[in-house]
Design a protein around this motif. Structure first.
Motif, PDB file in Angstrom:
ATOM      1  N   ALA A 213       0.844  -1.190   0.000  1.00 18.47           N
ATOM      2  CA  ALA A 213       0.000   0.000   0.000  1.00 18.47           C
ATOM      3  C   ALA A 213       0.879   1.240   0.000  1.00 18.47           C
ATOM      4  CB  ALA A 213      -0.930   0.012   1.216  1.00 18.47           C
ATOM      5  N   ILE A 214       0.369   2.306  -0.618  1.00 20.56           N
ATOM      6  CA  ILE A 214       1.126   3.550  -0.709  1.00 20.56           C
ATOM      7  C   ILE A 214       0.145   4.715  -0.702  1.00 20.56           C
ATOM      8  CG2 ILE A 214       1.158   3.593  -3.230  1.00 20.56           C
ATOM      9  CD1 ILE A 214       4.033   4.669  -3.063  1.00 20.56           C
ATOM     10  N   ARG A 215       0.584   5.838  -0.106  1.00 16.90           N
ATOM     11  CA  ARG A 215      -0.217   7.064  -0.141  1.00 16.90           C
ATOM     12  C   ARG A 215       0.728   8.257  -0.240  1.00 16.90           C
ATOM     13  NH1 ARG A 215      -3.728   7.206   4.624  1.00 16.90           N
ATOM     14  NH2 ARG A 215      -2.000   8.130   5.781  1.00 16.90           N
ATOM     15  N   TYR A 216       0.435   9.139  -1.177  1.00 18.06           N
ATOM     16  CA  TYR A 216       1.227  10.358  -1.324  1.00 18.06           C
ATOM     17  C   TYR A 216       0.295  11.560  -1.251  1.00 18.06           C
ATOM     18  CZ  TYR A 216       4.130  14.052  -3.189  1.00 18.06           C
ATOM     19  OH  TYR A 216       4.812  15.232  -3.343  1.00 18.06           O
ATOM     20  N   THR A 217       0.661  12.521  -0.411  1.00 20.88           N
ATOM     21  CA  THR A 217      -0.137  13.732  -0.231  1.00 20.88           C
ATOM     22  C   THR A 217       0.748  14.951  -0.441  1.00 20.88           C
ATOM     23  OG1 THR A 217      -1.558  12.634   1.401  1.00 20.88           O
ATOM     24  CG2 THR A 217      -1.590  15.038   1.364  1.00 20.88           C
ATOM     25  N   ARG A 218       0.263  15.867  -1.244  1.00 21.34           N
ATOM     26  CA  ARG A 218       0.962  17.134  -1.415  1.00 21.34           C
ATOM     27  C   ARG A 218      -0.091  18.243  -1.505  1.00 21.34           C
ATOM     28  NH1 ARG A 218       0.748  20.213  -5.412  1.00 21.34           N
ATOM     29  NH2 ARG A 218       2.669  21.251  -4.733  1.00 21.34           N
ATOM     30  N   GLY A 219       0.336  19.453  -1.217  1.00 20.32           N
ATOM     31  CA  GLY A 219      -0.555  20.599  -1.308  1.00 20.32           C
ATOM     32  C   GLY A 219       0.248  21.889  -1.256  1.00 20.32           C
ATOM     33  N   ASP A 220      -0.365  22.963  -1.721  1.00 22.71           N
ATOM     34  CA  ASP A 220       0.299  24.257  -1.738  1.00 22.71           C
ATOM     35  C   ASP A 220       0.046  25.004  -0.437  1.00 22.71           C
ATOM     36  OD1 ASP A 220       1.301  23.763  -4.229  1.00 22.71           O
ATOM     37  OD2 ASP A 220      -0.284  24.851  -5.294  1.00 22.71           O
ATOM     38  N   ASP A 221       0.620  26.188  -0.345  1.00 25.14           N
ATOM     39  CA  ASP A 221       0.515  27.007   0.866  1.00 25.14           C
ATOM     40  C   ASP A 221      -0.947  27.304   1.201  1.00 25.14           C
ATOM     41  OD1 ASP A 221       3.293  27.188   0.825  1.00 25.14           O
ATOM     42  OD2 ASP A 221       3.265  29.020  -0.380  1.00 25.14           O
ATOM     43  N   TRP A 222      -1.284  27.151   2.505  1.00 22.65           N
ATOM     44  CA  TRP A 222      -2.621  27.534   2.944  1.00 22.65           C
ATOM     45  C   TRP A 222      -2.595  28.727   3.908  1.00 22.65           C
ATOM     46  CZ3 TRP A 222      -4.302  27.392   8.058  1.00 22.65           C
ATOM     47  CH2 TRP A 222      -3.520  26.672   8.967  1.00 22.65           C
ATOM     48  N   GLN A 223      -1.401  29.109   4.395  1.00 20.82           N
ATOM     49  CA  GLN A 223      -1.277  30.303   5.224  1.00 20.82           C
ATOM     50  C   GLN A 223      -0.697  31.453   4.403  1.00 20.82           C
ATOM     51  OE1 GLN A 223       0.915  28.283   8.640  1.00 20.82           O
ATOM     52  NE2 GLN A 223      -0.505  29.597   9.775  1.00 20.82           N
ATOM     53  N   ARG A 224      -1.082  32.673   4.782  1.00 19.94           N
ATOM     54  CA  ARG A 224      -0.615  33.842   4.069  1.00 19.94           C
ATOM     55  C   ARG A 224      -0.024  34.853   5.047  1.00 19.94           C
ATOM     56  NH1 ARG A 224      -6.097  34.996   0.706  1.00 19.94           N
ATOM     57  NH2 ARG A 224      -6.749  35.352   2.854  1.00 19.94           N
ATOM     58  N   SER A 225       1.112  35.439   4.669  1.00 22.77           N
ATOM     59  CA  SER A 225       1.678  36.533   5.455  1.00 22.77           C
ATOM     60  C   SER A 225       0.799  37.763   5.296  1.00 22.77           C
ATOM     61  CB  SER A 225       3.103  36.845   4.997  1.00 22.77           C
ATOM     62  OG  SER A 225       3.562  38.057   5.569  1.00 22.77           O
ATOM     63  N   PHE A 226       0.566  38.476   6.416  1.00 23.56           N
ATOM     64  CA  PHE A 226      -0.248  39.685   6.348  1.00 23.56           C
ATOM     65  C   PHE A 226       0.607  40.953   6.270  1.00 23.56           C
ATOM     66  CE2 PHE A 226       0.461  38.747  10.796  1.00 23.56           C
ATOM     67  CZ  PHE A 226       0.730  39.978  11.366  1.00 23.56           C
ATOM     68  N   THR A 227       1.938  40.773   6.154  1.00 23.03           N
ATOM     69  CA  THR A 227       2.815  41.938   6.032  1.00 23.03           C
ATOM     70  C   THR A 227       3.537  41.998   4.690  1.00 23.03           C
ATOM     71  OG1 THR A 227       4.696  40.773   7.051  1.00 23.03           O
ATOM     72  CG2 THR A 227       3.200  41.994   8.524  1.00 23.03           C
ATOM     73  N   ARG A 228       3.393  40.966   3.864  1.00 20.98           N
ATOM     74  CA  ARG A 228       4.077  40.941   2.572  1.00 20.98           C
ATOM     75  C   ARG A 228       3.398  39.879   1.704  1.00 20.98           C
ATOM     76  NH1 ARG A 228       6.652  37.830   6.162  1.00 20.98           N
ATOM     77  NH2 ARG A 228       7.508  35.818   5.485  1.00 20.98           N
TER      78      ARG A 228
END
Length: 769
Positions: A213-228
């Motif tokens: 069995a195998i599982r691969y998970t990826r995802g992009d940024d979900w937090q954002r800087s509020f100063t830049r």
């Protein structure tokens, strides 16, 4: 190089998914796959004839006189349970807290142990097919390709390989089959979150079968800087497992397990709250730092650094079962596991380097369990022993160049070697009246050898400061070189702190249950449980600050019932419990004369937990199911106990509720399905979880309050009957609830907090072959 790893990981899973239809075609003349004899369809509420192995033998869950929540593969998938922390969605009384440096903290019925050290023994022990995962960080990949998970509540020292005061979680992996079977699944959702997973199983030869069995998970940024313009929060996790079952003879069964995971995900960024000390002693840019907008996604961190995890874990285990004679079995479980951990955490929530940590560490564990069990008339007996050897190297390199202290960082390093020996026995006896008596005991001997020091980080600033203190105290020049061990001993000389914590204990359990009718059980239990002592990983200008917390013990009382009603359409499970604690371990504070209020481990002499829980499972028809659960936990520190709050102020914490322990927790799940065509069903469902207000530390400071919150998930899907395909739309955190999960006082200078993820949504498509 990192992008290449992404490509290899995705390609491996994609090739498996593409190959499965061809393999299935080659096997289309074979009969349907048949699982292991102990496999079962398991509902989250534990209703029906669910077979569990909580007592080291296969039994109906309604016949086991203890509080257990069991959930099978389908129930876990529907609720969105992908890691141990997600069990809070379906297990009443279970709570998950993310710690400051990435080590997860699990709590059952208010019993947990919050510490960020790699070698912090948890109050809730976790196993995979009964092989121990002694530290919470090792559980990252345990939920891959499961048959079910069993959560046992209350002290579990008599039957399982680790002493625990809170409970035990046992993951049961889906087993190899002696005919071909396979599956593949892809999920895609918000923040470009992609999960690819699949398995293939079948015979390798006469008496040999395997499952990969195998599982691969990826995802992009979900937090954002509020100063830049910047983001953080990428996911990159690869998990794999290979099981091989060998049956060379009817009386001999061998199961080999090789599994592991690789985590390159970002560490979550914090939100800055406020400073804790006199603002005049701090840089204006920290004192006047803007507060984050009141949203889940807003955070801040120092630009130019990769705040990622670089964790690799491998485990090999072998299970041998041999039938010695009529109703007598010998079981051997051998496990080796290794973890390499490194990562960088920005724990201040600002662009300043005010509270930043690097957390390299290494862990090696060998364990061996050997047991005999059998039946003799109305007796079921079990005896055994186990040995465990651990080598742990843990580091905490802190950078705080903007908090007004005369040095810019420290590097704490320690090593721990642990040897544990244990012997255990259990006896169940069935009387004519429908009463079954239970007795179990376990003797454990645990020895922890610790060596640690806070090092200068190479700049020479800390070395110069402590050299001056040592010189003044000794009346002669003492020079600590840059990069050297700088913690001062009782003679005010730089030296490693060395100590051995040798402890033994006898845990036990007595119980009785009475089957008042088919599917109806009442039970009472009294037990004594222990949790091992621990040394901290923390900054310490004086070596004595490494002193350990000694073992804690709990005397637990529980009475409960399990009732199957209305021709098994309604399942009611309930329990009331009282835990009397001695030397409960907490994360408190100690005053470092140079660094100020630092985290420390403390033992509170007397405390207690009392509460009750109720689970309801209702299935009035094949089309509709409803599961509800609720737990009340009343925790309290008894008598008087002096410590320091996050501000470094002396306080008496007597009468306080335990930190990170909500009084109320609720869970619920409902689903309605209907047939929409030949061989197809459509369904709609959802689940919710709620926990009431809690506090993140001793001292009950309002600044450390975590408000209560409720989360709702929803799902809509179509699935074919039997083996075939399924597709579903899902939404997590349906109402986009903005909630705090933890407030950190790890820094002596400032407070920062973590928030939960915002609403996410996506689609899942899967095939069974």
């Amino acid at each position: 190089m990192l992008r290449r790893q992404y490509t290899v990981s995705v390609s491996a899973v994609a090739m498996l998914a593409l190959a499965l239809p061809q393999l299935a075609k080659a096997q289309e003349e074979m009969p349907p796959a048949i699982g292991d004899s102990d496999s079962a369809s398991v509902a989250a509420d534990g209703s029906g004839d669910i077979i569990v192995t909580a007592t080291k033998r296969a039994e109906s869950i309604n016949s086991v006189g203890m509080s257990i929540t069991a959930a099978g593969e389908d129930a876990l998938a529907q609720a969105g349970v992908v890691d141990t922390g997600d069990l809070a969605k379906i297990v009443p009384g279970f709570n998950f807290t993310p710690s400051s440096y990435g080590v997860p903290v699990f709590t059952l019925r208010g019993i947990g142990f919050y510490d960020t050290s790699l070698a912090a023994p948890p109050a809730v022990s976790v196993y995979s097919d009964e092989a121990p995962l002694p530290y919470s960080i090792l559980t990252t990949g345990a939920s891959l390709d499961l048959e079910r998970v069993e959560v046992l509540k209350g002290p579990q020292g008599t039957l399982y390989g680790q002493n625990s005061t809170g409970g035990a979680i046992n993951y049961i992996a889906a087993k190899p089959e002696d005919v071909f079977g396979a599956s593949s699944e892809i999920s895609y959702g918000r923040f470009d979150a992609l999960t690819l997973q699949g398995h293939v199983t079948g015979p390798l030869g006469e008496g040999v079968s395997a499952r990969a069995a195998i599982r691969y998970t990826r995802g992009d940024d979900w937090q954002r800087s509020f100063t830049r313009r910047d983001g953080i929060g990428e996911k990159d996790l690869l998990v794999g497992r290979l099981l091989v079952d060998i049956e060379p003879a009817d009386e001999l069964r061998i199961r080999l397990n090789a599994n592991g995971w690789r985590d390159r995900s970002d560490n979550q960024a914090y939100q800055f709250l406020r400073v804790l000390v006199n603002p005049a002693a701090l840089p204006p840019e920290l004192v006047n730092y803007p507060l984050a907008p009141d949203t889940n996604r807003a955070a801040d961190w120092t630009p130019g650094f990769a705040y990622k995890r670089h964790n690799d874990y491998y485990q090999l285990s072998g299970r041998v079962e041999y039938t010695l004679g009529s109703n007598v079995d010998l079981v051997s479980i051998t496990t080796w596991q290794e973890l390499d951990r490194n990562g960088l955490v920005d724990a201040d929530g600002t662009t300043l380097r005010a509270n930043e940590y690097s957390t390299p560490g290494h862990l090696e564990i060998f364990s061996q369990e050997l047991r005999l069990s059998g039946e003799a008339g109305r007796f079921f007996w079990l005896v055994g022993g186990n040995y465990q050897h651990e080598k742990i190297a843990d580091s905490l390199a802190a950078t705080f160049s903007n908090i007004g202290v005369p040095f810019d960082g420290v590097d704490t390093r320690n090593s721990t070697i642990v040897d544990t020996y244990a012997a255990f026995a259990n006896l169940d006896y069935e009387l004519d009246s429908g009463v079954t008596l239970h007795a179990g005991a376990r003797y454990s001997d645990d020895r922890r050898r610790f060596e640690g020091c806070m090092y200068d980080n190479g700049s020479g600033q800390l070395a110069a400061l402590l050299s001056a203190i040592a010189t003044a105290r000794n009346g002669r020049p003492i020079t600590i070189p840059p990069g050297a061990c700088a913690s001062l001993d009782t003679n005010f000389l730089p030296d490693q702190f060395r100590d051995t914590l040798a402890e033994d204990n006898l845990s036990w359990r007595l119980g009785a249950d009475y089957e008042v009718g088919a599917g109806k059980l009442v039970y009472v239990n009294v037990s004594r449980g222990y949790k091992s002592g621990a040394f901290p990983t923390s900054g310490a200008t004086y070596g004595i600050q490494f002193r350990p917390a000694t073992q804690e013990s709990v005397l637990a009382f529980e009475a409960g019932f399990k009732l199957s009603l209305l021709d098994r359409q309604l399942q009611l499970n309930g329990a009331a419990f009282y835990y009397d604690y001695t030397d409960k371990q907490f994360r408190g504070k100690i005053i470092d004369p140079v660094l100020g209020a630092l985290n420390a481990l403390v033992n509170v002499p007397k405390s207690r937990v009392q509460g009750a829980e109720l689970q309801i499972g209702w299935t009035p028809s094949d089309s509709f199911s409803l599961n509800l659960g609720g737990t009340y936990v009343g925790s309290r520190i008894k008598g008087s106990f002096q410590n320091f709050n996050a501000f470094g102020q002396p306080v008496d914490v007597g009468g306080e509720q335990f930190p990170l322990t909500p009084k109320w927790q609720l869970t619920g799940d409902a689903e309605y399905g209907t047939e929409i065509g030949s061989g197809l069903d459509a369904y709609v469902g959802g689940n919710f979880s709620y926990q009431s207000k809690q506090n993140s530390g001793l001292g009950a400071l309002p600044d450390l309050d975590v408000d209560g919150y409720a989360l709702f998930d929803a799902r809509l899907g179509v699935r074919s009957h039997g083996r075939g395909w399924h597709a579903a739309l899902f939404v997590r955190n349906l109402t986009d609830k903005n909630y705090v999960t933890f407030v950190s006082s790890a820094s002596p200078t400032l407070l920062a907090q973590l928030r939960g993820q915002p609403r996410t949504f996506g689609v899942t498509i899967g095939f069974d072959y």
